[in-house]
Design a protein around this motif. Sequence first.
Motif, PDB file in Angstrom:
ATOM      1  N   SER A  50       0.817  -1.217   0.000  1.00  0.00           N
ATOM      2  CA  SER A  50       0.000   0.000   0.000  1.00  0.00           C
ATOM      3  C   SER A  50       0.849   1.265   0.000  1.00  0.00           C
ATOM      4  O   SER A  50       0.309   2.374  -0.023  1.00  0.00           O
ATOM      5  CB  SER A  50      -0.922   0.016   1.223  1.00  0.00           C
ATOM      6  OG  SER A  50      -0.170   0.133   2.420  1.00  0.00           O
ATOM      7  N   TRP A  88      -6.633  -1.416   1.018  1.00  0.00           N
ATOM      8  CA  TRP A  88      -5.888  -2.587   0.523  1.00  0.00           C
ATOM      9  C   TRP A  88      -6.250  -3.831   1.327  1.00  0.00           C
ATOM     10  O   TRP A  88      -6.545  -4.895   0.762  1.00  0.00           O
ATOM     11  CB  TRP A  88      -4.391  -2.319   0.621  1.00  0.00           C
ATOM     12  CG  TRP A  88      -3.523  -3.282  -0.144  1.00  0.00           C
ATOM     13  CD1 TRP A  88      -3.013  -3.105  -1.389  1.00  0.00           C
ATOM     14  CD2 TRP A  88      -3.067  -4.570   0.302  1.00  0.00           C
ATOM     15  NE1 TRP A  88      -2.263  -4.200  -1.759  1.00  0.00           N
ATOM     16  CE2 TRP A  88      -2.284  -5.115  -0.741  1.00  0.00           C
ATOM     17  CE3 TRP A  88      -3.235  -5.306   1.469  1.00  0.00           C
ATOM     18  CZ2 TRP A  88      -1.675  -6.371  -0.635  1.00  0.00           C
ATOM     19  CZ3 TRP A  88      -2.644  -6.562   1.577  1.00  0.00           C
ATOM     20  CH2 TRP A  88      -1.875  -7.082   0.525  1.00  0.00           C
ATOM     21  N   LEU A 116      -8.023   1.412  -5.105  1.00  0.00           N
ATOM     22  CA  LEU A 116      -8.052   0.110  -4.437  1.00  0.00           C
ATOM     23  C   LEU A 116      -9.468  -0.411  -4.228  1.00  0.00           C
ATOM     24  O   LEU A 116      -9.667  -1.449  -3.601  1.00  0.00           O
ATOM     25  CB  LEU A 116      -7.317   0.202  -3.102  1.00  0.00           C
ATOM     26  CG  LEU A 116      -5.794   0.355  -3.207  1.00  0.00           C
ATOM     27  CD1 LEU A 116      -5.202   0.780  -1.879  1.00  0.00           C
ATOM     28  CD2 LEU A 116      -5.163  -0.952  -3.681  1.00  0.00           C
TER      29      LEU A 116
END
Length: 328
Positions: A50, A88, A116
Amino acid sequence: MSDPVTLHDIYLARSRIAGQAARTPLILSQSLSARFDAEIYLKLETLQPSGAFKLRGALNKIASLAPEQLERGVTTASTGNHGRAVAWASKRLGARAIICVSELVPANKIAAIEALGAEARVIGRSQDDAFVEARRLVAEEGMALIEPFDDPLIAAGQGTIGLELMEDVPELDRVLIGLSGGGLLGGIGRAVKGINPKVHVTGVSMLEGAAMIESLAAGKPVEVEEEASLADSLGGGIGLDNRCTFELVREVMDDHHQVSEAAIARAMLHFFEHEKMLVEGAAAVGLAAIEEHGIDVRGEKVALIISGNGVDAETLMRAKTLIDYPAR
């Protein structure tokens, strides 16, 4: 009162997040080691999937939720990196996520959250304003609140960085850590001091809007007006009802420095020009503190927590305009 985060909690967190969060590299900076006559190591949390350390805590917390809670979804308020981490982790674990952010969060960080698969909801001028919406989602829609820092599971997840530091450099003398809500510093501090109490833990904040430092000075959590900064990830309050990180930071932090915007800018540009790394302002404050405050690290083994890579070209150019950057 029992410890909100123990060394055992941190070992449990490492087991829980293994195979999802990265065990990030710790590299020796030749340029900084030569400049400061020390061994200066860089802990590259920029290499998390991330892009920042926040993934460790988010995974540890979300993985602990019951299946029915995951089905109802999760929410949080974030200055950016925590939101990306929750997005994430939620996608990985199959949960819907709504990330509440303030108007001060840069557009690139909002775009990264949305990329995401999470919803980014922009609310108000501060992280506290964004938290009002997150708490509404919890109360009215039954979503699970993933705290950015003030949760033992979050702090324990961040503390796994400290385990890795001590494994890679068992004779570590000092670690410099960006300080905001205290989950990162508190977790790492608990880990390294649990293994070797002599490790010196230095916190670093920006000059304006440093909520944890104002709170420690007052002896209790206080509200501080949020200010725009190159180190935007260090913005936000610690919560007047702080349950975990205020006491944790007070216990494990040995000293603290506040750094100017120009010092943050110089450090960001050092990483770009000499280490060939794109790092956000909050990731550069350790170096900024050594430079601006003349911290004597000669002969020491020192780790800088390079906490995230959430910076865009516009912010880097703004950093360059703040200083007359000398060639080295």
